[in-house]
Design a protein around this motif. Structure first.
Motif, mmCIF file in Angstrom:
data_model
loop_
_atom_site.group_PDB
_atom_site.id
_atom_site.type_symbol
_atom_site.label_atom_id
_atom_site.label_comp_id
_atom_site.label_asym_id
_atom_site.label_seq_id
_atom_site.Cartn_x
_atom_site.Cartn_y
_atom_site.Cartn_z
ATOM 1 N N THR A 172 -23.124 -24.581 -22.137
ATOM 2 C CA THR A 172 -23.052 -25.056 -20.750
ATOM 3 C C THR A 172 -24.319 -24.693 -19.989
ATOM 4 N N LEU A 213 -26.964 -27.176 -20.876
ATOM 5 C CA LEU A 213 -26.749 -28.473 -20.230
ATOM 6 C C LEU A 213 -27.157 -28.428 -18.760
ATOM 7 N N ARG A 214 -26.808 -27.349 -18.075
ATOM 8 C CA ARG A 214 -27.140 -27.252 -16.651
ATOM 9 C C ARG A 214 -28.646 -27.117 -16.426
ATOM 10 N N TYR A 231 -26.157 -33.981 -10.878
ATOM 11 C CA TYR A 231 -25.553 -33.428 -12.083
ATOM 12 C C TYR A 231 -24.065 -33.256 -11.826
ATOM 13 N N GLU A 251 -20.289 -32.287 -13.695
ATOM 14 C CA GLU A 251 -19.743 -31.609 -14.869
ATOM 15 C C GLU A 251 -18.226 -31.691 -14.839
ATOM 16 N N LYS A 252 -17.652 -32.016 -15.971
ATOM 17 C CA LYS A 252 -16.202 -32.123 -16.091
ATOM 18 C C LYS A 252 -15.730 -31.301 -17.284
ATOM 19 N N SER A 268 -21.865 -40.742 -11.277
ATOM 20 C CA SER A 268 -23.051 -40.038 -11.768
ATOM 21 C C SER A 268 -24.188 -41.008 -12.062
ATOM 22 N N ALA A 327 -22.002 -34.297 -17.561
ATOM 23 C CA ALA A 327 -21.731 -33.386 -18.675
ATOM 24 C C ALA A 327 -20.228 -33.218 -18.836
ATOM 25 N N ASN A 345 -17.623 -30.887 -20.815
ATOM 26 C CA ASN A 345 -17.430 -29.693 -21.634
ATOM 27 C C ASN A 345 -16.143 -29.798 -22.442
ATOM 28 N N SER A 365 -20.323 -30.965 -24.753
ATOM 29 C CA SER A 365 -20.256 -29.796 -25.628
ATOM 30 C C SER A 365 -18.935 -29.829 -26.378
#
Length: 469
Positions: A83, A86-87, A139, A141-142, A182, A188, A190, A230
């Motif tokens: 993670t 990715l960030r 960005y 993220e889920k 997005s 992203a 996860n 990921s």
């Protein structure tokens, strides 16, 4: 590419006409990432701050994937920094990018894609209002969970818009999900295998054709997104899998790993741990070695892995134990000592999954590996120092008392007198110990090393004290 720390002022253009006049050039998000990465590499900058142990393995693969414009899935056990990696990609985006002011999807003023923005662009022309979006807002993220729906990721019909009089076939009745929102950014996901397979199917068009399907009709939105994800390479919890068609759509599948060098393991702990008190370097090294021993142990389920969070939480627990002692015993300096490692073992056992045949032996395994990590650290840190005079003094009947409630000053006061020998000074100089807390921590490491080498004895009393003698 500018720093990702603090936003600076964005450009002044506020309309489409002003944006054209200042010479702004539009590019896709993948071209933007590629260009900024290449400029950073050419300038000798590190595009991946805070990542340790990936320099020669994972990072080159990620850089090639970004340059190629490939969507990326990272495969690795828990706590390998997936993670965080990715960030870090956010830092490769332009600091500011223009968007159509008020648009749901952050569309570029040169290229509106939704019906509402297309209509506004036609009506307003060069007066189309422009806003500026910082890269931190690009960005999304889920965390994939089994209850994630197609509406969450892609979108669904908004019943409120239908009640306003629009027909179900009207594209403007749609409430867009995370991936369309997005647009012109990074999305992203996860733990991708946790998505139900039917939800993964809904991503197929987004990954390849870059359009979306909702409630039976297709919207060709020409989505511009960089999709990263990921996953655990071997999902030992049997929660799910990545379906083959979706796996095929990721251009790059990259395996992560735990730090291969001890120095990198220590650097991760030092960087990530939020310490309430001082933890000397030799204790951090013990925790790092302890973690690495668990990863190599046949008694531990290696499909689960031993996360970097194990050693990080260990350092934080050791620091908390030191601060607790300093507060209750009124010490001037809260410094962790070897005796505080027991507190870490007490709370960290639940973070390790053992093989089924080791039931009932978990604490013995942890204690054994901690002793081995301590012995290895003593050899690395105190090699060449002759401690024989200290051994002789303890063999003569002297004891040194320590414990979770024994102050550093009391530990030092109880040390046997070794005449004119400077052995204590050698230990403290080697471990860079200056105040009482650091000195007591250094001496405890030497005593523990002698005990593990079977040169002195160690005994725990019922009152929480430990006697070396």
């Amino acid at each position: 590419m500018t720093s990702n720390s603090q936003p600076t002022g964005h450009p002044a253009a506020s309309t489409l006409g002003e944006l054209r006049a200042c010479g702004h050039v539009q590019q896709s998000v993948k071209r933007e990432l590629r260009g900024n990465l290449l400029r950073a590499l050419a300038a000798g900058q590190d595009p991946w701050p805070g990542l340790h142990g990936f320099e020669a393995t994972v990072i080159p693969q990620v850089e090639r994937a970004v340059i190629a414009g490939h969507d990326i899935v990272l495969l690795g056990e828990r706590g390998q920094g997936k993670t965080r990696l990715l960030r870090t990609l956010v830092g490769l985006l332009d600091e500011w990018t223009p968007v159509i002011a008020g648009s749901d999807l952050g569309e570029h003023p040169y290229e509106p894609v939704t019906p509402a923005s297309l209509r506004r662009a036609e009506d307003l022309g060069e007066d189309l209002p422009v806003a500026w979006r910082h890269r931190s807002e690009r960005y999304a993220e889920k965390l994939a969970t089994p209850d994630t729906s197609v509406a969450d990721l892609i979108g669904d019909v908004d019943p409120m818009k239908v009640t306003e009089g629009r027909s179900l076939g009207d594209p403007e009745t749609i409430h867009f999900g995370l991936i369309p929102r997005s647009h012109r950014g990074i999305v992203a996901i996860n733990e991708l295998p946790d998505l139900a397979e039917r939800i993964q199917v809904a991503m197929l068009n987004v990954m390849e054709e870059r359009d979306i399907q909702i409630r039976g009709y297709i919207l060709r939105l020409e989505l511009d997104v960089f999709v990263v994800a990921s996953a655990n390479p071997e999902d030992y919890t049997n929660r799910g899998r990545i379906i083959t068609p979706l796996k095929d759509r990721f251009g790059a599948e990259i395996r992560t790993h735990y730090p291969e060098a001890l120095a990198d393991e220590i650097a991760v702990v030092t960087q990530e741990a939020d310490l309430a008190a001082e933890v000397p370097e030799h204790l951090v090294e013990i925790l790092a070695r302890f973690t690495r021993s668990l990863r190599e142990s046949g008694a531990v389920d290696q499909r689960s892995g031993v996360s970097a969070r194990f050693s990080i939480a260990g350092a934080e627990t050791v620091a908390a134990s030191a601060l607790h002692r300093a507060t209750t015993q009124h010490e001037d300096h809260a410094v962790a000592r070897v005796v505080d490692l027991e507190a870490a073992v007490d709370v960290l056992g639940g973070k390790v999954e053992f093989e089924s045949g080791e039931e009932g032996r978990e604490r013995d395994i942890l204690d054994h590996l901690l002793r081995r990590a301590t012995a290895d650290t003593v050899r690395a840190r105190l090699a060449g120092i002759d401690l024989s005079l200290l051994v002789e003094a303890l063999e003569g009947g002297t004891t040194v008392t320590t414990g979770e409630r024994v102050t550093a000053r009391d530990v030092l006061a109880g040390l046997p007198v070794l005449g004119e020998s400077d052995v204590y000074d050698q230990v403290m100089d080697r471990l860079e110990a200056h105040n009482d807390g650091q000195r007591a921590s250094a001496v405890e490491l030497a005593l523990e090393g002698l005990y593990l080498a079977r040169k002195i004895s160690k005994e725990s009393t019922g009152s929480g004290e430990t006697l070396y003698g």
